[in-house]
Scaffold this active site. Sequence first.
Site, mmCIF file in Angstrom:
data_model
loop_
_atom_site.group_PDB
_atom_site.id
_atom_site.type_symbol
_atom_site.label_atom_id
_atom_site.label_comp_id
_atom_site.label_asym_id
_atom_site.label_seq_id
_atom_site.Cartn_x
_atom_site.Cartn_y
_atom_site.Cartn_z
ATOM 1 N N SER A 125 0.811 -1.218 0.000
ATOM 2 C CA SER A 125 0.000 0.000 0.000
ATOM 3 C C SER A 125 0.843 1.267 0.000
ATOM 4 O O SER A 125 0.331 2.350 -0.297
ATOM 5 C CB SER A 125 -0.952 0.012 1.205
ATOM 6 O OG SER A 125 -0.236 0.184 2.407
ATOM 7 N N LYS A 163 0.320 4.425 6.855
ATOM 8 C CA LYS A 163 -0.245 5.324 5.840
ATOM 9 C C LYS A 163 0.246 6.750 6.090
ATOM 10 O O LYS A 163 0.783 7.062 7.148
ATOM 11 C CB LYS A 163 -1.778 5.313 5.901
ATOM 12 C CG LYS A 163 -2.437 3.974 5.613
ATOM 13 C CD LYS A 163 -2.313 3.557 4.166
ATOM 14 C CE LYS A 163 -3.059 2.265 3.890
ATOM 15 N NZ LYS A 163 -2.391 1.097 4.499
#
Length: 206
Positions: A125, A163
Amino acid sequence: MALTKRQKQVADFIDRFVTGNGYCPSFEEIARGLELASLATVHKHISVLETKNYLKRGFNQSRSLELAPKYLQELRRAKPATTEVPLMGRIAAGAPVESMEHREMLNFADFAADGNFALEVRGDSMIDDHICDGDLILLERVSEARNGDIVVALVAGCETTLKRFYRESADTIRLQPANSTLKPIIVPAKEVQIQGRLLAVLRKYK
């Protein structure tokens, strides 16, 4: 009072579990992780650690174990001397540059500061930020972040993720992946707990 080998293993397991998951392990998870014969054995070690002031726990609460300052102080004292490697100069990743001898020492003290911890990345990701599956990341343990920081966040008390952090409003957080095929995670601010901020990425080539 010094710890026995098994007592230290229990304390170290709790430390690793909290670092990796953001919450403390259950007695069952400790027993499985250390291959202990019974929950009674876990309870005995926990009670001794509490008596010796290495551990605190809430009364009649599940997942309420907390390592006490005494354990953290001894962990720091046991840490080996700071590792240094020679910094031999600069290397071009574009056009070649003239080779030169420029010897310094690169000290990893900044990376091994108290409270820092490491995690192994799983998934892609963050691939567009050059953070790949299998990389090791070094993080500074923090509870707050600035917009754009790459963080480890605990979401809704059950899942951790790596993230970029953005505060969309007073009530909303966006956790942005660095992968164009993935959508951002939009969650209420009250459900996000920042656990660490990225300091460095280490990739080992075999």
